[in-house]
Design an enzyme around this catalytic site. Structure first.
Site, short mmCIF file in Angstrom:
data_model
loop_
_atom_site.label_atom_id
_atom_site.label_comp_id
_atom_site.label_asym_id
_atom_site.label_seq_id
_atom_site.Cartn_x
_atom_site.Cartn_y
_atom_site.Cartn_z
N LYS A 167 0.85 -1.20 0.00
CA LYS A 167 0.00 0.00 0.00
C LYS A 167 0.88 1.25 0.00
O LYS A 167 1.58 1.52 0.97
CB LYS A 167 -0.89 0.05 1.25
CG LYS A 167 -1.92 1.18 1.15
CD LYS A 167 -2.42 1.67 2.49
CE LYS A 167 -1.67 2.83 3.05
NZ LYS A 167 -1.78 4.09 2.29
N GLU A 226 10.67 1.05 9.60
CA GLU A 226 11.63 2.13 9.30
C GLU A 226 10.91 3.41 9.66
O GLU A 226 10.02 3.84 8.93
CB GLU A 226 11.99 2.12 7.81
CG GLU A 226 12.68 0.87 7.33
CD GLU A 226 14.07 0.73 7.89
OE1 GLU A 226 14.66 1.74 8.30
OE2 GLU A 226 14.56 -0.41 7.94
N CYS A 252 13.74 10.84 5.89
CA CYS A 252 13.82 10.32 7.26
C CYS A 252 15.19 10.58 7.86
O CYS A 252 15.31 10.84 9.05
CB CYS A 252 13.51 8.83 7.26
SG CYS A 252 14.54 7.92 6.11
N GLU A 291 10.35 15.56 15.18
CA GLU A 291 10.70 15.43 13.77
C GLU A 291 9.87 16.44 12.98
O GLU A 291 8.65 16.49 13.11
CB GLU A 291 10.40 14.02 13.28
CG GLU A 291 10.80 13.86 11.83
CD GLU A 291 10.58 12.46 11.30
OE1 GLU A 291 9.49 11.92 11.52
OE2 GLU A 291 11.49 11.94 10.65
P1 NDP Z 1 2.86 8.12 8.00
O1 NDP Z 1 3.30 7.33 9.17
O2 NDP Z 1 1.75 9.07 8.17
O3 NDP Z 1 2.38 7.15 6.82
C1 NDP Z 1 3.19 6.13 6.31
C2 NDP Z 1 2.30 5.12 5.62
O4 NDP Z 1 1.47 4.50 6.60
C3 NDP Z 1 1.37 5.72 4.58
O5 NDP Z 1 1.18 4.80 3.51
C4 NDP Z 1 0.09 5.88 5.36
O6 NDP Z 1 -1.04 5.92 4.54
C5 NDP Z 1 0.11 4.62 6.21
N1 NDP Z 1 -0.73 4.66 7.41
C6 NDP Z 1 -1.20 5.73 8.08
N2 NDP Z 1 -1.95 5.32 9.14
C7 NDP Z 1 -1.96 3.97 9.12
C8 NDP Z 1 -2.54 2.96 9.96
N3 NDP Z 1 -3.28 3.26 11.03
N4 NDP Z 1 -2.31 1.67 9.65
C9 NDP Z 1 -1.56 1.33 8.59
N5 NDP Z 1 -0.99 2.23 7.76
C10 NDP Z 1 -1.17 3.54 8.03
O7 NDP Z 1 4.16 8.76 7.43
P2 NDP Z 1 4.27 9.74 6.19
O8 NDP Z 1 3.70 9.12 4.98
O9 NDP Z 1 3.77 11.04 6.66
O10 NDP Z 1 5.85 9.77 5.97
C11 NDP Z 1 6.67 10.53 6.73
C12 NDP Z 1 7.25 9.73 7.87
O11 NDP Z 1 7.93 8.58 7.38
C13 NDP Z 1 8.29 10.51 8.63
O12 NDP Z 1 8.07 10.39 10.00
C14 NDP Z 1 9.61 9.85 8.25
O13 NDP Z 1 10.63 9.96 9.17
C15 NDP Z 1 9.21 8.46 8.00
N6 NDP Z 1 10.13 7.84 7.07
C16 NDP Z 1 11.05 6.96 7.55
C17 NDP Z 1 11.99 6.38 6.72
C18 NDP Z 1 12.98 5.41 7.25
O14 NDP Z 1 13.62 4.71 6.46
N7 NDP Z 1 13.19 5.32 8.54
C19 NDP Z 1 12.01 6.69 5.29
C20 NDP Z 1 11.01 7.63 4.87
C21 NDP Z 1 10.10 8.18 5.76
P3 NDP Z 1 -1.65 7.32 4.05
O15 NDP Z 1 -0.53 8.17 3.60
O16 NDP Z 1 -2.51 6.87 2.95
O17 NDP Z 1 -2.37 7.87 5.24
#
Ligand code: NDP
Length: 489
Positions: free
Chosen positions: A182, A258, A292, A390
């Site tokens: 997803k 991650e 990230c 963050e």
């Molecule tokens: P989110 O945590 O909001 O979302 C990540 C994914 O999870 C999206 O596909 C989102 O869907 C989905 N999601 C949201 N809520 C749920 C749930 N309850 N159950 C299952 N899936 C869910 O992060 P962002 O997309 O805003 O990305 C930014 C974040 O990602 C930052 O905190 C960053 O640090 C982290 N990140 C970490 C990396 C790493 O390698 N450590 C790399 C890149 C980013 P939807 O968007 O459709 O709501």
């Protein structure tokens, strides 16, 4: 690289299940980050659609022989996929630029190129991790056999949609699994094209499936599905906790997380300041800080603080914001209006806590998309919002230290431990710091990943569990069966 018209880009606006485009579900609008124009409607996969995708994936594993065929055949199919991606780099790059924050010039030569090479890297593990023979009594044969899980799940964020998808699907498929992924609802379409190209390259339909939708509905349904044997998630720490809980509540399954970061840039007085400034500014400007591993906390030894901040100001003062479909754009838009407001709210709260805005601190006006100025914030403490939280924007806090011990103590964040940068010419000091820093990746006199996919990435503390990339990512897509055979005559 040429500009392109956003309206000229074609894409499939749905799920990709069993090798077919599927449009089931209530629809939500999707906006282009560059100009905030709604350009498509996205179907939201409910539990029934997720169930269909998982069942199709399980059937594909069973019927196609993806796991049981000679591993080198899997590797060959994945290499053909990588070749096809390279051949379609312009098309994929446009799709990525259209729907995400990745400027076209970077998307084609950076993101897409590295996706292709990364898939080649993972393909090479297909026949390398079979297991081992254990040291048992000579009248017994003990083996530890590596096996794929079957159907694995992945949930990816919006900041590097194609790269993040490839980091999940590459090791999963090389190990012989099928995947249901997803993408973020904010950047959904490039991942579907990636999956279509997999089928065009000869990877059986149903081995790589994409379900679209919101986190709350689709992400939750995927995390809870009992047919998903293992789950890999990239996103915020808060969502990672929800995903881990949902996965545990629906039967035990391993979860790779991650998560977020608040990574320090620790600069000692003996460092090459020009080089340090280039690395720190580069990390802040990359995807406008929406990464990230963004090195968002500068911790600099007092005698060189002024000189380093001056060097940073000059490097950060000339950015080239613009729509991602213009070849001249170098500075990315913020993904959405709520995210831009969130960045600004943290900067404002920090100012109210007594922080000083040294540079920037507000929107870049005059664009259709949301852009944020490269921002330097001084006079901060450990509990200042911009130091603690963050931000995921181009914002750098500045703290100074007197001696090594104080610098290392400041570098340690109470919650996060994703990455860290150290700048010094003293090898001993650098290595002492490497040992002390609680981070999954430590860069010394540099700050960025390379195309050395063999180096895994992942966090300590609340920045995550497990690794993407490297041999470790493939190993995490395998489980191990112990076999003991009596061979006494
Ligand atoms: P989110 O945590 O909001 O979302 C990540 C994914 O999870 C999206 O596909 C989102 O869907 C989905 N999601 C949201 N809520 C749920 C749930 N309850 N159950 C299952 N899936 C869910 O992060 P962002 O997309 O805003 O990305 C930014 C974040 O990602 C930052 O905190 C960053 O640090 C982290 N990140 C970490 C990396 C790493 O390698 N450590 C790399 C890149 C980013 P939807 O968007 O459709 O709501």
């Amino acid at each position: 690289m040429a500009d392109f018209a956003p309206e000229s880009v074609a894409f499939a606006a749905g799920h990709y299940i069993g090798g077919a485009n599927v449009g089931d579900g209530e629809r939500i609008p999707v906006a282009r980050p560059s100009d905030r124009v709604d350009y498509a409607e996205l179907p939201v996969a409910d539990a029934a659609t997720v169930d269909r995708a998982v069942n199709d994936a399980a059937r594909a594993v069973r019927d196609s022989g993806w796991a049981s065929r000679p591993p080198r055949e899997r590797a060959r199919a994945m290499r053909r996929w990588a070749d096809l991606i390279e051949a379609r780099a312009e098309e994929l790059g446009r799709l990525e630029a259209l729907g995400s924050t990745r400027p076209i010039a970077q998307a084609v030569t950076g993101d897409v190129a590295s996706v292709a090479e990364g898939l080649r890297f993972f393909s090479e593990w297909a026949d390398k991790l079979g297991g081992e023979v254990a040291a048992t009594r000579t009248d017994q044969l003990g083996m530890i056999v590596s096996e794929p899980y079957g159907v694995v799940g992945a949930i990816t964020p919006w900041n590097f949609p194609l790269s993040m998808a490839s980091w999940k699907v590459g090791p999963a498929l090389a190990a012989g699994n099928a995947m249901v992924l997803k993408p973020s609802e904010l950047t959904p379409f490039s991942t579907v094209r990636l999956a279509q190209l997999a089928v065009e390259a000869g990877i059986p339909a149903g081995i790589f499936n994409v379900v679209q939708g919101t986190g709350a509905v689709t992400g939750d349904a995927l995390s809870r599905h009992p047919g998903i044997a293992k789950l890999s998630f990239t996103g915020s720490t808060r969502t990672g906790i929800a995903v881990m809980k949902a996965a545990a509540e629906s039967g035990i399954k391993p979860v790779t997380l991650e998560l977020g970061g608040k990574s320090p840039q620790l600069v000692f007085a003996d460092a090459d300041l020009d080089k340090a400034a280039a690395c720190i500014a580069g990390s802040l400007l990359a995807n406008a800080g929406q990464a990230c591993v963004a090195g968002s906390r500068l911790i600099v030894q007092a005698p060189v603080a002024e000189a380093l901040v001056a060097a940073l100001r000059s490097r950060l003062s000339s950015v080239t914001p613009g729509p991602t479909w213009k070849a001249a754009t170098g500075f990315a838009p913020i993904i959405s209006e709520p995210q831009a407001r969130r960045i600004d709210a943290i900067v404002t709260r920090s100012r109210e806590q007594g922080a000083e805005i040294v540079m920037g601190g507000g929107r870049i006006e005059g664009h259709h998309g949301a852009f944020y100025q490269p921002t330097l914030i001084g006079n901060v403490r450990a509990d200042t919002a911009a130091v603690r939280e963050e931000i995921f924007g181009p914002v750098l806090t500045i703290q100074t230290f007197v001696d090594e011990e104080e610098g290392l103590a400041l570098a340690d964040h109470p919650e996060y431990g994703l990455a860290a940068g150290i700048y010094t010419r003293d090898l001993g000091r650098g290595l002492r710091a490497v040992r002390r820093l609680q981070a999954g990746t430590v860069w010394v006199n540099r700050y960025s990943r390379t195309l050395d996919f063999i180096l895994p990435t992942g966090g300590y503390k609340s920045s995550g569990i497990g690794k993407d990339l490297g041999r470790q990512a493939v190993e995490q897509n395998l489980r191990h069966k112990t076999v003991l055979i009596d061979i006494a005559g």
